[in-house]
Scaffold this motif. Sequence first.
Motif, PDB file in Angstrom:
ATOM      1  N   LEU A 485     -30.683 -32.344 -66.880  1.00 56.42           N
ATOM      2  CA  LEU A 485     -30.699 -31.105 -67.663  1.00 56.42           C
ATOM      3  C   LEU A 485     -29.353 -30.372 -67.570  1.00 56.42           C
ATOM      4  O   LEU A 485     -28.854 -29.851 -68.576  1.00 56.42           O
ATOM      5  CB  LEU A 485     -31.832 -30.192 -67.185  1.00 56.42           C
ATOM      6  CG  LEU A 485     -33.254 -30.671 -67.500  1.00 56.42           C
ATOM      7  CD1 LEU A 485     -34.292 -29.731 -66.889  1.00 56.42           C
ATOM      8  CD2 LEU A 485     -33.479 -30.787 -69.002  1.00 56.42           C
ATOM      9  N   SER A 486     -28.774 -30.333 -66.389  1.00 56.35           N
ATOM     10  CA  SER A 486     -27.493 -29.631 -66.240  1.00 56.35           C
ATOM     11  C   SER A 486     -26.379 -30.329 -67.018  1.00 56.35           C
ATOM     12  O   SER A 486     -25.451 -29.674 -67.503  1.00 56.35           O
ATOM     13  CB  SER A 486     -27.117 -29.517 -64.760  1.00 56.35           C
ATOM     14  OG  SER A 486     -26.961 -30.805 -64.172  1.00 56.35           O
ATOM     15  N   SER A 487     -26.481 -31.655 -67.158  1.00 55.43           N
ATOM     16  CA  SER A 487     -25.459 -32.380 -67.930  1.00 55.43           C
ATOM     17  C   SER A 487     -25.523 -32.058 -69.415  1.00 55.43           C
ATOM     18  O   SER A 487     -24.556 -32.280 -70.149  1.00 55.43           O
ATOM     19  CB  SER A 487     -25.617 -33.890 -67.718  1.00 55.43           C
ATOM     20  OG  SER A 487     -26.809 -34.367 -68.333  1.00 55.43           O
ATOM     21  N   LEU A 488     -26.677 -31.539 -69.869  1.00 62.23           N
ATOM     22  CA  LEU A 488     -26.844 -31.193 -71.285  1.00 62.23           C
ATOM     23  C   LEU A 488     -26.499 -29.741 -71.574  1.00 62.23           C
ATOM     24  O   LEU A 488     -26.500 -29.326 -72.738  1.00 62.23           O
ATOM     25  CB  LEU A 488     -28.292 -31.465 -71.729  1.00 62.23           C
ATOM     26  CG  LEU A 488     -28.741 -32.928 -71.752  1.00 62.23           C
ATOM     27  CD1 LEU A 488     -30.237 -33.014 -71.976  1.00 62.23           C
ATOM     28  CD2 LEU A 488     -28.011 -33.688 -72.851  1.00 62.23           C
ATOM     29  N   LEU A 489     -26.213 -28.966 -70.534  1.00 63.86           N
ATOM     30  CA  LEU A 489     -25.937 -27.541 -70.742  1.00 63.86           C
ATOM     31  C   LEU A 489     -24.669 -27.300 -71.553  1.00 63.86           C
ATOM     32  O   LEU A 489     -24.536 -26.265 -72.203  1.00 63.86           O
ATOM     33  CB  LEU A 489     -25.814 -26.830 -69.381  1.00 63.86           C
ATOM     34  CG  LEU A 489     -27.131 -26.549 -68.649  1.00 63.86           C
ATOM     35  CD1 LEU A 489     -26.846 -26.066 -67.242  1.00 63.86           C
ATOM     36  CD2 LEU A 489     -27.965 -25.523 -69.416  1.00 63.86           C
ATOM     37  N   ASP A 490     -23.728 -28.236 -71.507  1.00 65.01           N
ATOM     38  CA  ASP A 490     -22.477 -28.026 -72.236  1.00 65.01           C
ATOM     39  C   ASP A 490     -22.500 -28.654 -73.621  1.00 65.01           C
ATOM     40  O   ASP A 490     -21.467 -28.743 -74.286  1.00 65.01           O
ATOM     41  CB  ASP A 490     -21.301 -28.590 -71.439  1.00 65.01           C
ATOM     42  CG  ASP A 490     -21.393 -30.115 -71.291  1.00 65.01           C
ATOM     43  OD1 ASP A 490     -22.505 -30.649 -71.461  1.00 65.01           O
ATOM     44  OD2 ASP A 490     -20.363 -30.752 -71.010  1.00 65.01           O
ATOM     45  N   VAL A 496     -30.259 -27.898 -78.817  1.00 65.73           N
ATOM     46  CA  VAL A 496     -30.381 -28.668 -77.577  1.00 65.73           C
ATOM     47  C   VAL A 496     -30.235 -27.743 -76.374  1.00 65.73           C
ATOM     48  O   VAL A 496     -30.998 -27.826 -75.403  1.00 65.73           O
ATOM     49  CB  VAL A 496     -29.326 -29.796 -77.536  1.00 65.73           C
ATOM     50  CG1 VAL A 496     -29.337 -30.487 -76.178  1.00 65.73           C
ATOM     51  CG2 VAL A 496     -29.582 -30.818 -78.636  1.00 65.73           C
ATOM     52  N   GLN A 497     -29.269 -26.841 -76.426  1.00 65.99           N
ATOM     53  CA  GLN A 497     -29.085 -25.874 -75.340  1.00 65.99           C
ATOM     54  C   GLN A 497     -30.357 -25.055 -75.115  1.00 65.99           C
ATOM     55  O   GLN A 497     -30.769 -24.815 -73.975  1.00 65.99           O
ATOM     56  CB  GLN A 497     -27.933 -24.924 -75.677  1.00 65.99           C
ATOM     57  CG  GLN A 497     -26.573 -25.577 -75.728  1.00 65.99           C
ATOM     58  CD  GLN A 497     -25.512 -24.604 -76.216  1.00 65.99           C
ATOM     59  OE1 GLN A 497     -25.710 -23.397 -76.218  1.00 65.99           O
ATOM     60  NE2 GLN A 497     -24.387 -25.135 -76.643  1.00 65.99           N
ATOM     61  N   SER A 498     -30.977 -24.622 -76.225  1.00 63.17           N
ATOM     62  CA  SER A 498     -32.177 -23.789 -76.115  1.00 63.17           C
ATOM     63  C   SER A 498     -33.329 -24.553 -75.466  1.00 63.17           C
ATOM     64  O   SER A 498     -34.055 -24.019 -74.631  1.00 63.17           O
ATOM     65  CB  SER A 498     -32.582 -23.288 -77.509  1.00 63.17           C
ATOM     66  OG  SER A 498     -33.633 -22.364 -77.430  1.00 63.17           O
ATOM     67  N   TYR A 499     -33.491 -25.842 -75.838  1.00 63.98           N
ATOM     68  CA  TYR A 499     -34.567 -26.647 -75.251  1.00 63.98           C
ATOM     69  C   TYR A 499     -34.310 -26.893 -73.764  1.00 63.98           C
ATOM     70  O   TYR A 499     -35.239 -26.887 -72.952  1.00 63.98           O
ATOM     71  CB  TYR A 499     -34.701 -27.985 -75.988  1.00 63.98           C
ATOM     72  CG  TYR A 499     -34.943 -27.845 -77.475  1.00 63.98           C
ATOM     73  CD1 TYR A 499     -35.749 -26.829 -77.975  1.00 63.98           C
ATOM     74  CD2 TYR A 499     -34.359 -28.719 -78.381  1.00 63.98           C
ATOM     75  CE1 TYR A 499     -35.950 -26.699 -79.335  1.00 63.98           C
ATOM     76  CE2 TYR A 499     -34.560 -28.596 -79.747  1.00 63.98           C
ATOM     77  CZ  TYR A 499     -35.350 -27.583 -80.216  1.00 63.98           C
ATOM     78  OH  TYR A 499     -35.555 -27.452 -81.559  1.00 63.98           O
TER      79      TYR A 499
END
Length: 643
Positions: A485-490, A496-499
């Motif tokens: 999940l943290s890898s998708l924060l950027d 995608v950020q919201s999910y």
Amino acid sequence: MGDVLAYEAELLGLVKEYLDFAGFQETVKVLKKECKTKGKPLPKAADVSSEDSLSLTTLAFEDGDQKVFFQLWEEHILSSVHDSDPVAQNLEFYLHIYFATFLLKQEMGNPDKTELEERFSYFKAYLETKGAALSQTTEFLPFYALPFVPNPMVHPSFKELFQDSWTLDLRTRLEKFLSLTLKARQTPRLLTIFLAKREHRYVTNLKLFHKLQMDYYNLLGVTAELVDSLAATVTGKMITPEYLQSVCACLFSNHLKRSVAHNIDFTRPGTASTLLRASLATMKVQDVPLLPSLDYEKLKKDLITGSDRLKALLLQALRWRLTTSYPGEQRDTIMQAYISNDLLDCHSNCQRSVLQLLYSKSEVVRQYMARLINAFASLIEGRAYLSQNPTLLQMLEDRLKAEDKDSLTWENVLGALQKFSLRRTLQSAMIKDGLIFWLVDVLIDPDCLSEYNLEYCAALLMNLCLRSAGKKICASIPNHMLRVLSSLLDHENPKVQSYVNGALYSILAIPSVREEAKEMGMEEILRCFIKERNEEMVRQMEFVIKQLNSEPFNDNIVSDDDDEEEYEEEDSNILEPDLDKDEVLVPQLGELSGEKLLTTEYLGIMTHTPKTKKKQFAGVHQSMDEPLQRPVTPGYHRTAYLM
């Protein structure tokens, strides 16, 4: 005129190719005669047919005849595909390896040295020219040393090349590639150009239709706002001019906002209503006709027993009937007819049912079946209907794990499952089946996913994490889950950020997960990304940080199994344009397709039973300024941002 003359030979070739395809042999003779008389260049037809090319190329592969094979490859294959086509490039690389090492496998390590040197020289020349483009690719880099290894058969890096399984796999890939490439060449280029233009026109009209649909939903939303405001005045609450201006700004399209919304004097009685009536007077309300009824028994019979092409054409036509319908009575009536006639055999226990097309040997049939199921799942009534089949969910999960991730079949199966996750019973089943583990593994490498697939994977994971059973699964793999999940924060996609924010906020309710997050420095990671986010995302991340630093309490997760049986789903009833994108099935000359196929071959007795919708519109129940805590689907979430 000069440009026309430069392409004249090619244009004449297109015309002749189509006339040959359509069987106008006498016309072709006249064309040839006139071209010869006027001195016009006319390209010669290829001497070898597609079928002959396929058989000759395969035979040369079996015999290890390098020269004949690559001569046919250059003449009949590469001319059909772009030089930059990665599939063709990769296959060609392995074919060069196959022919370079062919003698070593055939002669059991004692080949003719002269011929072997000649083959490896040919391979070296390829590596230095066309093959040089792949030298930066990790997959192919080791093979650049192959020509310099004294005995490749015993070298650990190249042992696999001499296994029968490697050769068999390469042959299968070659035959599949040849079949698809040569089949594509059979369609006249003139017809391909026409169909591409028609497809472009269809997509343009579809986008216009969806824009009108969004305007319609926007108008309903504004109406709901005004009704609420009117009700508030009963209790004495005043309506400010600024509020009226914001409502009016939402009502009109962007290009009219400055000239209309900001030029209305809201302090003068009647000016806003006068302009509104003038604007709405230009909108003509038309009755939308109901589509003809169909013979569903005959349809279902042909879907089960017909040829693969007929099955695909029928699945395409049934989907188009739904996706191109007008929202409201027309669409409701179509869906009700599909359900009442059990179109997809959701109530059938027979082994040969329409749903079994998901396991068809034909990739096109599987894809078009998945597209239709995804269309059903996009609507509330369709999801309710599909959920009545006890095996469909397992079938979709099987296909999700069996299909290629870059295929449209995989994309539509994923889309259907994500929409299924709006229903609690199906949520529970997916969590029990271990879909969270699978999703986390897929999201490890987001760059391998398309924008659509990444959105839907992230949204599906978030929906499953909202349940107490889903949180327990996440608590069993806290480190792995948090790192993904943290890898998708950027990620640059705000949806995608919201999910991701929603999923983090949900699982951080568990003390053990919070402790794991603190150990890996989750707060520092979040604060790092906050600096680059817009105001809405900043607020969401602040909610997540607040959850991360909340007071510890009992690690027992409160079960939500006794909550309401289903969430409110009325706000997720949208047919997205992606359902009809990249159509691979193109009707041949004179072949029936779409609505014409249905009404010509499957016209039934009028049995329409229009159904009134329970609820015409539902606003967005969740503020976009905090992490999502209700199940969503990207198709509707996209609309929520517009609203």
